[in-house]
Design an enzyme around this catalytic site. Structure first.
Site: not given
Ligand code: NAD
Ligand code: DAU
Length: 353
Positions: A84, A134, A157, A161, A196, A288, A348
């Protein structure tokens, strides 16, 4: 029944894949999914397994320490897998405190509830914290993040983390809580919220909206199919060593603009549009703030020690992901509701900046 596991954030993107994997692969485990159902949490993601006999969903915010304690008393978990979190970098720039609350304070609440419930009796127990690459900051043209790379988070963020990772480590050192942390690269796949990069751009291509590329588009990410991340989490949970950190990555680096052009080509084919038409939607927008230039994970430790490697090529994974979004347009419509549109407008300004 051989184990009771609390999985937090199980209604989110990665969490739902982890919950599904565990429920299907270990039918004797009791899986307790704790999720607050924020904008990113969606029980629709788990419809196929919600009737499984040992699966339980509890709607709870990890900021609610009293309720967390009740849940520990009710279920007596053997382990916690903590996913979470607030997970989107752009939202952390718009609203940093949400990230401090959930990612830092929420994690410490969960650590306290776990430590108190297990009351020093830690045999066969595990607190497994899911984190991100990250936390290591940004790489130059060369090199990789390893498990010993110093933390240097650049966004609210990643700072939140990093802080949660430090608390997990500190509870291991100070209270002997058995903890593991894994730090993974960018995930993609079905059920990812369309804020994303990959799902946002798929959605915008379908709707012929601008594709907002931040800065010069030459930022690099290392992409991993979400089901391969879930497999890694399963392996680390069962075979990882308490006190250790594991990096997980896709061995799959892409500059954003190259990935976006590949996505455009695949989408043109799948949507039977004129080749080149989706690329016309590419719009360079303001960068960003604090944008990390390059992430790349050295995943040799998990490969060497636990035998994990990605099972899906990027071409396969991306194609399956696009197909999933094209087949689930109703899911997409439901999650891009009023709340999301408000965020989109703020982020945006209606398309390009
Ligand atoms: P997500 O945003 O899709 O899901 C997060 C979930 O956490 C949701 O279901 C939300 O309802 C729940 N949540 C948020 N705040 C909460 C709270 N206060 N109490 C209880 N539940 C809560 O995220 P994700 O992309 O699935 O990421 C999951 C985990 O993996 C995170 O810890 C993230 O940092 C980590 N992570 C994500 C990525 C990625 O690329 N998405 C990569 C590496 C690590
Ligand atoms: O590296 C792991 C991380 O990857 C996770 O911990 C995060 O939860 C997850 O959101 C992701 O973070 P990023 O910032 O790398 O992902 P995002 O999809 O937001 O962006 C990917 C790349 O694309 C980044 O360089 C920013 C760029 N981007 C993103 C968006 C949303 C754009 O150029 N335009 C956009 O509109």
């Amino acid at each position: 029944m051989s184990k009771t596991i609390i999985i937090t954030g199980g209604a989110g993107f990665i969490g739902s894949h982890v919950v599904r994997l565990f429920v299907n692969k270990y039918p004797g485990y009791r899986i307790i999914n704790l999720d607050a159902l924020t904008y990113a949490g969606n029980l629709e993601n788990l419809r196929d397994i919600e009737q499984a006999p040992y699966y339980v969903f509890v709607k709870v915010n990890i900021l609610d320490i009293k309720e967390l304690k009740n849940i520990f008393e009710r279920y007596h978990p053997d382990a916690v897998i903590h996913l979470a979190a607030e997970s989107h970098v752009d939202r952390s720039i718009l609203s940093p405190m949400d990230f401090v609350y959930t990612n830092v304070i929420g994690t410490v609440n969960l650590l306290n509830a776990t430590k108190d419930a297990w009351a020093g009796s830690f045999k066969d127990k595990l607190f497994y914290h899911i984190s991100t690459d990250e936390v290591y900051g940004s790489l130059g043209e060369k090199g990789f993040f390893t498990e010993t790379t110093a933390y240097a988070p650049n966004s609210p963020y990643s700072a939140s983390k990093a802080s949660s990772d430090h608390f997990v480590r500190a509870y291991g050192e100070t209270f002997n809580l058995p903890v593991i942390v894994s730090n993974c690269s960018n995930n993609y796949g079905p059920n990812q919220f369309p804020e994303k990069l990959i799902p946002l751009f798929i959605n915008n291509i379908v709707n012929e909206k601008p594709l907002p590329v931040y800065g010069d588009g030459l930022y690099t990410r290392d992409w991993l199919y979400v089901k391969d991340h879930a497999r890694a989490i399963d392996l680390i949970f069962h075979e990882g060593k308490a006190g250790e950190t594991y990096n997980i990555g896709g061995f799959n680096e892409w500059k954003n603009i190259d990935l976006i052009k590949l996505l455009c080509r695949l989408m043109d084919k799948k949507l039977k549009r004129t080749p080149g038409s989706s690329e016309q939607l590419i719009t360079y927008v303001k960068d960003r703030p604090g944008h990390d230039r390059r992430y790349a994970i050295d995943a040799s430790k998990i490969n060497r020690e636990l035998g994990w490697k990605p099972s899906v090529t990027f071409e396969q994974g991306l194609s399956e992901t696009i197909d999933w979004y094209l087949e689930n347009t109703e899911w997409l419509k439901r999650v891009t509701n009023g709340e999301y549109l408000k965020y989109y407008e703020e982020q945006y300004g209606g398309g390009g900046r």
